[in-house]
Design a protein around this motif. Structure first.
Motif, PDB file in Angstrom:
ATOM      1  N   ARG A 157      -3.756   6.760   4.316  1.00 23.23           N
ATOM      2  CA  ARG A 157      -3.077   7.424   5.433  1.00 23.23           C
ATOM      3  C   ARG A 157      -2.055   8.372   4.817  1.00 23.23           C
ATOM      4  NH1 ARG A 157       1.432   6.773   8.824  1.00 23.23           N
ATOM      5  NH2 ARG A 157       1.031   7.251  11.026  1.00 23.23           N
ATOM      6  N   TYR A 176       2.153  -3.285   9.008  1.00 25.58           N
ATOM      7  CA  TYR A 176       2.494  -4.414   8.146  1.00 25.58           C
ATOM      8  C   TYR A 176       3.943  -4.274   7.725  1.00 25.58           C
ATOM      9  CZ  TYR A 176      -2.431  -5.698   7.715  1.00 25.58           C
ATOM     10  OH  TYR A 176      -3.724  -6.092   7.985  1.00 25.58           O
ATOM     11  N   GLY A 194       0.775  -1.232   0.000  1.00 25.62           N
ATOM     12  CA  GLY A 194       0.000   0.000   0.000  1.00 25.62           C
ATOM     13  C   GLY A 194       0.805   1.279   0.000  1.00 25.62           C
ATOM     14  N   HIS A 199      -4.754   1.514   2.213  1.00 22.93           N
ATOM     15  CA  HIS A 199      -5.226   0.216   2.712  1.00 22.93           C
ATOM     16  C   HIS A 199      -5.832  -0.514   1.508  1.00 22.93           C
ATOM     17  CE1 HIS A 199      -7.771  -2.784   4.674  1.00 22.93           C
ATOM     18  NE2 HIS A 199      -7.008  -2.634   5.745  1.00 22.93           N
ATOM     19  N   HIS A 249       1.759  -9.053   9.739  1.00 23.82           N
ATOM     20  CA  HIS A 249       1.019  -8.076  10.535  1.00 23.82           C
ATOM     21  C   HIS A 249       1.590  -8.095  11.944  1.00 23.82           C
ATOM     22  CE1 HIS A 249      -3.014  -6.876  12.651  1.00 23.82           C
ATOM     23  NE2 HIS A 249      -2.149  -5.864  12.585  1.00 23.82           N
ATOM     24  N   GLN A 253      -0.450   1.195   9.945  1.00 26.66           N
ATOM     25  CA  GLN A 253      -1.910   1.182   9.890  1.00 26.66           C
ATOM     26  C   GLN A 253      -2.505   2.152  10.910  1.00 26.66           C
ATOM     27  OE1 GLN A 253      -3.284  -1.124   7.370  1.00 26.66           O
ATOM     28  NE2 GLN A 253      -1.111  -0.744   6.999  1.00 26.66           N
ATOM     29  N   VAL A 309     -11.448   0.928   9.169  1.00 31.43           N
ATOM     30  CA  VAL A 309     -10.625   0.657   7.997  1.00 31.43           C
ATOM     31  C   VAL A 309     -10.437   1.957   7.222  1.00 31.43           C
ATOM     32  CG1 VAL A 309     -10.439  -0.632   5.841  1.00 31.43           C
ATOM     33  CG2 VAL A 309     -11.426  -1.721   7.861  1.00 31.43           C
TER      34      VAL A 309
END
Length: 437
Positions: free
Chosen positions: A135, A308, A89, A197, A275, A302, A131
């Motif tokens: 970002r 991640y 991402g 995401h 994760h 996140q 969610v």
């Protein structure tokens, strides 16, 4: 101008359609009586990842208002069920594999546009607030080698106005990410880069396609429809005659189709991402304003307590399942954590919280860089068919950057039935004997 018409009349649809594991009714059901003489087109988009949903959006957006258009998205797993759904991402336009810069600029601008569309859709429907779609805290890249320094210096000197690159020292880097390691006292900061995401983005983009179909149907004489079918395609010729055009956007799974097996210059690579989360008894957090980190292992933030880290590289894999065994996860952590610790030592405080994998389709390296594969593939399939077949594959590890603009080009080519709208750099992968003269 459109040069072909639907081979089959589109009638009221009665088949069940699956979206995100739920049975839903089609967005628009074409009437078999009200517009019986109106021209209609049916498109099948194989794959519901970055490539497929970008093509689906642009097929709807760029279709003529007087045409009835139905876009069916087919994927055996679901929205984001392949490598796209587990991508890191991290979105920025700079890479030694992306040439020339004008192409990177177009890709960057169109991806930001699709991202904005997805965010608007997500906000309008009040989707799951846990969610995020994007970002916008930037990306920080510490310099870890002289080679790395040379590439980033070149990028910084030729950076886009819409995505600047600033060179900063260790103190400035640590003001962004406390305790980050900057071995050569130099890091490159991209404040305009974005951490997306992937799953949230893809689901919102599909919902945006549904909204667009409704809006276009309400203002123009030609009804528009988009449907998702959870369906496995074993052979492309299963769809022969059912659609005016079939666009293969299956990524690495394209190589599994019998008609294309051994004919695409793609390499497959399975990547595992981990994760990580901070244990509840740990007070230290990743600061809200801190950017994600790009290095030998990337760190995609996140929220202050979840991230991640990725990715591993297993070449020639044929396993496209997102599921990761305990043994695979353990080996992945053994590879990823030391790389991540080299720039972010505090990652040792984070606990493992699961892993997922994706099978990437890596494009060939050419004089123009590592570019995806686009173009018409009727000659690859052989014989003459009623349906037109197209390919958009090989996004590799830069799918987020490439997918929007190249999906737009693919849709333009499909709608006009003219491959010449696609730059030659993106169609030159095919053997000369099947290229257009």
């Amino acid at each position: 101008m459109l040069t072909w018409q639907s081979n089959f009349p589109v009638t009221s649809q009665t088949s069940r359609i699956i979206r995100f594991g739920k049975t839903v009714t089609p967005v628009v059901a074409f009437s078999s009586s009200s517009h019986i003489h109106q021209r209609s087109l049916r498109y099948a988009v194989l794959g519901a990842g970055f490539a497929g949903l970008s093509v689906a959006w642009h097929l709807l957006e760029r279709s003529a208002t007087d045409l009835r258009v139905c876009v069916d998205v087919l994927d055996e797993i679901g929205i984001g069920g392949g490598a796209s759904g587990v991508a890191g991402g991290l979105l920025h336009p700079y890479s030694p594999k992306v040439k020339p810069l004008w192409m990177a600029a177009k890709c960057w601008e169109e991806t930001l546009r699709l991202l904005s569309i997805a965010e608007t859709q997500n906000g309008a429907l009040n989707q799951n607030s846990n969610v995020f779609i994007a970002r916008r805290k930037g990306i920080l890249r510490p310099v870890v080698s002289l080679k790395n320094m040379s590439v980033m210096n070149d990028n910084a000197q030729n950076s886009l106005a819409s995505c600047r690159i600033r060179s900063i020292n260790e103190d400035a880097a640590q003001s962004l990410v406390p305790n980050i390691s900057v071995p050569l006292d130099l890091a490159f900061y991209m404040p305009d880069a974005v951490n997306i995401h992937p799953q949230g983005y893809l689901e919102a983009l599909y919902l945006a396609c549904e909204t667009l179909a409704k809006e276009m149907s309400s203002v123009g004489p030609g009804e528009k429809a988009i449907n998702f079918h959870k369906r496995s395609i074993g052979h492309l010729l299963e769809l022969e005659g059912e659609y005016d055009a079939v666009i293969v956007c299956l990524g690495a799974r394209s190589t599994f189709l019998p008609e294309l097996s051994g004919k695409l210059p793609l390499r497959t690579c399975r990547g595992i991402i981990a994760h990580l989360r901070l244990p509840d008894n740990t007070s230290e957090e990743f600061l809200e304003h801190s950017p994600s980190i790009l290095s030998d292992a990337w760190i995609a933030i996140q929220n202050p307590r979840n991230l991640y880290a990725g990715s591993t590289w297993e070449w020639k894999s044929r396993n496209y399942s997102q599921n990761v065994s305990t043994e695979e996860a353990s080996k992945a952590l053994e590879e990823l954590i030391p790389k991540a610790s080299a720039v972010y030592p505090n990652i040792s405080k984070w606990a493992f919280n699961g892993a997922r994998a994706g099978l990437r389709a890596m494009p060939p390296l050419t004089s123009n860089g590592s570019l995806p594969l686009l173009g018409q593939i009727d000659d690859l399939i052989g014989q003459t068919h009623k349906s037109k077949f197209w390919l958009f594959s090989g996004l590799g590890s830069r799918g987020l950057l490439y997918h929007a603009w190249l999906g737009k080009l693919t849709a333009q080519a499909v709608i006009s039935c003219d491959e010449d709208v696609i730059p030659l750099e993106l169609t030159s992968w095919r053997p000369k004997l099947i290229r257009k003269s």
